[in-house]
Design a protein around this motif. Sequence first.
Motif, short mmCIF file in Angstrom:
data_model
loop_
_atom_site.label_atom_id
_atom_site.label_comp_id
_atom_site.label_asym_id
_atom_site.label_seq_id
_atom_site.Cartn_x
_atom_site.Cartn_y
_atom_site.Cartn_z
N CYS A 54 -1.32 17.59 -2.02
CA CYS A 54 -0.84 16.40 -2.50
C CYS A 54 -1.95 15.63 -3.92
O CYS A 54 -1.06 15.64 -4.93
CB CYS A 54 -1.69 15.38 -1.63
SG CYS A 54 -0.72 15.33 0.11
N GLN A 55 -2.98 16.21 -4.36
CA GLN A 55 -3.92 16.50 -5.36
C GLN A 55 -2.72 16.79 -6.25
O GLN A 55 -2.86 16.44 -7.63
CB GLN A 55 -4.78 16.98 -5.43
CG GLN A 55 -5.85 16.23 -6.60
CD GLN A 55 -7.64 17.05 -6.53
OE1 GLN A 55 -7.76 16.96 -4.83
NE2 GLN A 55 -7.76 16.53 -7.44
N ASN A 96 1.13 15.86 -7.12
CA ASN A 96 1.31 13.88 -7.91
C ASN A 96 1.55 14.47 -9.26
O ASN A 96 1.79 13.89 -9.90
CB ASN A 96 0.11 13.17 -7.01
CG ASN A 96 0.58 12.82 -5.73
OD1 ASN A 96 1.78 12.76 -5.36
ND2 ASN A 96 -0.54 12.03 -4.88
N ARG A 151 4.83 14.41 -11.49
CA ARG A 151 4.26 12.92 -12.80
C ARG A 151 4.58 13.56 -14.20
O ARG A 151 5.43 12.79 -15.10
CB ARG A 151 2.99 12.12 -12.63
CG ARG A 151 2.40 11.07 -12.22
CD ARG A 151 1.07 10.45 -12.55
NE ARG A 151 1.01 8.76 -11.81
CZ ARG A 151 0.39 8.51 -11.39
NH1 ARG A 151 0.09 9.80 -10.62
NH2 ARG A 151 0.87 7.50 -10.60
N ASN A 192 1.39 10.26 0.71
CA ASN A 192 0.31 9.41 0.81
C ASN A 192 0.36 8.95 -0.75
O ASN A 192 1.34 8.29 -1.15
CB ASN A 192 -0.07 10.86 0.17
CG ASN A 192 0.31 11.52 -1.71
OD1 ASN A 192 -0.07 10.94 -2.12
ND2 ASN A 192 1.23 13.00 -1.90
N GLU A 193 -0.84 7.79 -0.79
CA GLU A 193 -0.79 6.89 -2.16
C GLU A 193 -0.73 7.16 -3.27
O GLU A 193 0.15 6.30 -3.55
CB GLU A 193 -2.49 6.73 -1.76
CG GLU A 193 -2.15 5.24 -2.11
CD GLU A 193 -3.93 4.51 -2.33
OE1 GLU A 193 -4.38 3.25 -3.06
OE2 GLU A 193 -4.67 4.82 -1.58
N ASP A 194 -0.28 8.17 -3.64
CA ASP A 194 0.06 8.15 -4.99
C ASP A 194 1.13 9.13 -5.46
O ASP A 194 2.23 8.95 -7.08
CB ASP A 194 -1.01 9.37 -5.75
CG ASP A 194 -2.73 8.63 -6.36
OD1 ASP A 194 -2.71 7.60 -6.00
OD2 ASP A 194 -3.69 9.41 -5.69
N TYR A 195 1.86 9.15 -4.23
CA TYR A 195 3.19 9.18 -4.05
C TYR A 195 4.36 8.60 -4.76
O TYR A 195 5.22 9.73 -5.54
CB TYR A 195 4.00 10.24 -2.80
CG TYR A 195 5.46 11.06 -2.96
CD1 TYR A 195 5.09 12.16 -2.84
CD2 TYR A 195 6.36 10.52 -1.73
CE1 TYR A 195 6.65 12.84 -3.18
CE2 TYR A 195 7.63 11.37 -2.27
CZ TYR A 195 7.47 12.67 -3.15
OH TYR A 195 8.44 13.37 -2.73
N PRO A 246 3.77 5.65 -6.92
CA PRO A 246 3.89 5.90 -7.59
C PRO A 246 3.66 7.04 -8.71
O PRO A 246 4.48 7.04 -10.26
CB PRO A 246 2.21 5.48 -8.37
CG PRO A 246 2.07 5.18 -6.98
CD PRO A 246 2.66 5.70 -6.25
N SER A 247 3.68 8.47 -8.62
CA SER A 247 4.49 9.25 -8.51
C SER A 247 5.93 9.57 -9.22
O SER A 247 6.10 9.99 -10.81
CB SER A 247 4.05 10.91 -8.48
OG SER A 247 2.11 11.06 -8.62
N ASP A 286 5.98 6.89 -12.15
CA ASP A 286 5.67 6.90 -13.83
C ASP A 286 7.01 7.94 -14.30
O ASP A 286 6.90 8.13 -15.78
CB ASP A 286 4.45 7.44 -12.94
CG ASP A 286 3.85 6.10 -13.23
OD1 ASP A 286 3.72 5.51 -13.38
OD2 ASP A 286 1.99 6.63 -12.11
N ARG A 334 -1.86 4.60 2.15
CA ARG A 334 -2.27 2.98 1.41
C ARG A 334 -2.79 2.40 2.86
O ARG A 334 -3.89 2.22 3.03
CB ARG A 334 -1.58 2.92 0.94
CG ARG A 334 -2.05 1.35 -0.03
CD ARG A 334 -1.25 0.96 -1.21
NE ARG A 334 -0.13 0.14 -1.08
CZ ARG A 334 0.49 -0.51 -2.06
NH1 ARG A 334 -0.46 -0.24 -3.21
NH2 ARG A 334 0.60 -1.15 -1.60
#
Length: 208
Positions: free
Chosen positions: A76-77, A80, A84, A114-117, A119-120, A123, A139
């Motif tokens: 995931c790290q 994301n 982006r 996952n929490e940043d997916y 927003p990616s 963005d 989240r």
Amino acid sequence: MKYDGILFDLDGTLWDSTEAVAASWKIALQGQPDVEAPPTREQLEGVMGMTGEQLMATLYPQLSPQRHQELFDLCCQVENGYLREHGGRLYPSLVETLDKLSQKLPLFIVSNCNEDYIPSFLDAHQLHRYFTDWECIGRTGRPKGENIRLVVKRNHLASPLYVGDTHMDQEAAAQAGVPFLHAAYGFGEVEEAPKLLSFSELPQLLEV
């Protein structure tokens, strides 16, 4: 107007990110001794919509739950950041359709990711302006049905609609007590639900 808000699943409903996710996971899993090979795009298509725990157990059943979580966090790290930069494949006429819909109704995203997916996704394709709110298991730690209810409650929706592409989406909408529309162009098969054959048909279908 029948609905006062539209909630969307992400993968298989708004975009297809499998090619980019496969590329990012190949980078993330390189050199991991207990992973024979990164998942292919086709394998990822088969697990889209699952929770991280479910998809890792499906892709790598020989590994322990603890190892699943370690590898999922690593993937995931990398994923994301990759998304982006590179984005995914938006479904045809997505931006124009979101623009039209958002002028009439508030739009939301609820996904098992996952929490940043999310927003990616927003963005990469500069789509923040079209969505009022979003939620995910990464989240809240809650399953999709509860997250749908959460978004409905905090945005004071009286008659929302959930649009998704899998039977898991259909079940989550039912658990939340929200009508379901099947994005039939996506990854999953659904029985006994009204179908959306292309994203661009949504305004006409909802008469907005």
